[in-house]
Scaffold this active site. Structure first.
Site, PDB file in Angstrom:
ATOM      1  N   HIS A 273       6.083  -3.409  -1.822  1.00 48.15           N
ATOM      2  CA  HIS A 273       5.932  -3.902  -3.192  1.00 48.15           C
ATOM      3  C   HIS A 273       4.857  -4.996  -3.261  1.00 48.15           C
ATOM      4  CE1 HIS A 273       7.539  -5.057  -7.258  1.00 48.15           C
ATOM      5  NE2 HIS A 273       7.022  -6.222  -6.909  1.00 48.15           N
ATOM      6  N   GLU A 274       5.004  -6.008  -2.427  1.00 51.76           N
ATOM      7  CA  GLU A 274       4.062  -7.138  -2.494  1.00 51.76           C
ATOM      8  C   GLU A 274       2.663  -6.697  -2.053  1.00 51.76           C
ATOM      9  OE1 GLU A 274       5.122  -9.552  -4.184  1.00 51.76           O
ATOM     10  OE2 GLU A 274       7.270  -9.166  -4.033  1.00 51.76           O
ATOM     11  N   HIS A 277       0.915  -5.477  -5.048  1.00 52.90           N
ATOM     12  CA  HIS A 277       0.307  -6.563  -5.833  1.00 52.90           C
ATOM     13  C   HIS A 277      -0.991  -7.024  -5.168  1.00 52.90           C
ATOM     14  CE1 HIS A 277       3.399  -7.329  -8.811  1.00 52.90           C
ATOM     15  NE2 HIS A 277       4.339  -7.542  -7.916  1.00 52.90           N
ATOM     16  N   GLU A 303       2.950  -5.282 -12.174  1.00 57.68           N
ATOM     17  CA  GLU A 303       4.159  -4.633 -11.657  1.00 57.68           C
ATOM     18  C   GLU A 303       3.987  -3.127 -11.579  1.00 57.68           C
ATOM     19  OE1 GLU A 303       7.218  -5.481 -10.338  1.00 57.68           O
ATOM     20  OE2 GLU A 303       6.243  -7.413 -10.124  1.00 57.68           O
TER      21      GLU A 303
HETATM   22 CO    CO Z   1       6.432  -7.798  -8.237  1.00 58.87          CO
END
Ligand code: CO
Length: 514
Positions: A273-274, A277, A303
């Site tokens: 997830h990170e 980003h 997101e």
């Molecule tokens: Co996030």
């Protein structure tokens, strides 16, 4: 002194970069507070952060900024400035005008008190969560809600419109009604699929309930980042209670994760997830580097990127066909005799759970809808902060059919409100929706885009994201970006179709009509 347009633009860019430096030094202090700061250091740190934020604010709202913007023809009716400006400069001037118009309305003392109150609230929240003591956090929460209301009022959002002003910070151009309009079909559909799944036998996942050595998990994270193409010369991975990404410079993007001995998946999906980003933050093109345009279009669009990698790629069958053999190398004993398909089903297990960040891809958005509805009632005045724990329990029962026994597992679980970030939560579910609208277009442009994923080759996907999303940075507001990429406005159907297709197959649900 008479300046020509080029000079004015150069000065405005220089001023913007200077403020960005200050904001990033402040972000470094925040990163440090979450990763390393000793508990007792928090009081003085709050003062340091407040001072830096105040400097950045005051530097930005100085008369020079106002004069330069006016000199370039920018104002309420013409945010993009003089029509003769090149498109990129028009985008830049429009973004700075909006920022200026917002910030100039806030007194420096107010900005400093917000930052101070947030940093203190954050540390009070961490203690309250540890001790399951909502009343200890309540006064901080009340202060932050008052400050948020005041901020919105300064921007012209009075009464129940206050929440719109706060939403606009994270998702420019989207009102609470817009969000309610897409959340409502989402709520209905997800709840009904969740009920159908609850009547099915759960997939086998007992093998996940074992000891997974944190040091081995740390080595696994490095490997995962390597596979995902995270450049370690331009970023770092550290540990914090809540995983997050922060950008300290164009070539310094920090991500964090956390390790639980008995939870292998938490770290894996946090890292993916990170890293999603970070991929966005690391890919802004040279012409916008270092300035305010080098940012995500909105939190929801950001997101959409992290959740795209985490869920659409990271929880897909092709990904595990490629990565499972790698994972087996790290935990051969724990995963002995577990076939890849069984593992794939286990990482997609749907189960109503209390904790948002551990939630599966399907029920996750219901956690967000709960928070959106609570925030909306808090700012409309229908709900008082003291009644949050009860309202939380009712909402959980209603949406997910389960109720937390403690506030630690309920209203105190998330860091956001302690940071004064009201209006932030919807971004997560919006990210799911944007992400699947983007995926639909990606699949049209590159049929079979998932094939190379089996070999852990992500180049094609990454290039598509760069060309269609990353390169715009913050030049476009979310609705304009979405339209440019997909030709559509925000809608929930592509996400719902994806969920129905994926989980219908995983759980052998009756096929719904197209
Ligand atoms: Co996030």
């Amino acid at each position: 002194m008479i300046m020509d347009t080029t000079e004015k633009l150069e000065k405005l860019h220089a001023l913007d970069r200077e403020c960005r430096h200050l904001e990033r030094v402040a972000a470094l202090l925040d990163w440090d507070q979450e990763c390393y700061l000793p508990e007792e250091g928090v009081g003085e740190r709050a003062e340091q952060s407040a001072l830096l934020h105040r400097w950045a604010h005051e530097r930005f709202i100085c008369r020079e900024t106002g004069d330069l913007l006016a000199g370039l023809g920018s104002g309420a009716a013409t945010p993009r400035g003089d029509p003769s400006l090149p498109e990129l400069e028009g985008d830049f001037v429009a973004l700075l005008w909006k920022k200026y118009d917002r910030e100039v309305k806030l007194p420096g003392d107010f900005v400093a008190s917000c930052v101070r109150a947030e940093r203190l609230a954050q540390s009070a929240w961490a203690r309250a969560r540890r001790d399951n003591d909502f009343p200890a956090f309540l006064p901080h929460l009340e202060t932050l809600i008052d400050l948020a209301r005041q901020r919105a009022a300064w921007w012209g959002y009075e009464g129940s419109r206050a929440y719109d002003g706060l939403l606009d910070i994270y998702e420019p151009g989207l009102s609470q009604e817009d969000i309610a309009g897409v959340f409502s079909p989402l709520r209905e559909k997800l709840s009904s699929i969740l009920k159908e799944i609850a009547s099915q036998p759960p997939p086998e996942d007992a093998f996940l309930d074992q000891d997974f050595d944190p040091d081995t998990q740390r080595r696994l994270s490095r490997r995962l980042l390597e596979v995902l193409g995270f450049d370690p010369r331009r970023g770092r991975l550290d540990e914090s209670a809540h995983p997050f990404t922060t950008t300290l410079g164009a070539d310094d993007v920090r991500i964090t994760t956390r390790y639980h001995r008995r939870n292998l998946l938490s770290n894996i999906f946090s890292v993916i997830h990170e890293a999603g980003h970070a991929a966005y933050e690391m890919a802004f093109p040279p012409e916008i580097r270092g300035g305010s345009l080098a940012d995500g279009a909105s939190m929801g669009i950001h997101e959409s990127q992290s959740r795209f990698w985490e869920n659409v790629v990271g929880r897909s069958r092709p990904f595990w066909e490629g990565f499972y053999p790698v994972l087996l190398g790290f935990f051969p004993d724990q995963l002995r005799g577990v076939p890849e398909e069984v593992f794939y089903r286990a990482v997609n297990r749907v189960q109503p759970s209390l904790i948002r960040i551990e939630a599966d891809e399907l029920s996750y958005s219901l956690h967000i809808i709960l928070r959106f509805e609570l925030e909306r009632s808090l700012f409309s005045g229908d709900l008082s902060p003291a009644d949050l724990p009860q309202a939380w329990a009712r909402g959980m029962e209603d949406l997910l059919g389960i109720v937390p026994e403690t506030d630690t597992e309920g209203v105190l679980q998330d860091i956001h409100w302690s940071q004064g970030a009201f209006g932030y939560f919807p971004s997560y579910a919006l990210g799911n929706l944007y992400g699947l609208q983007f995926r639909k277009k990606l699949a049209e442009d590159i049929p079979g885009f998932e094939e190379p994923v089996r070999n852990l080759a992500f180049g094609e996907i990454r290039r598509w994201l760069e060309e269609h999303i990353y390169r715009w940075g913050r030049r476009l507001e979310p609705a304009a970006l979405l339209r440019k990429v997909t030709g559509e406005s925000l809608r929930a159907e592509p996400f719902i179709d994806y969920i129905e297709g994926k989980y219908g197959a995983l759980y052998h649900l009756p096929v719904s009509s197209p």
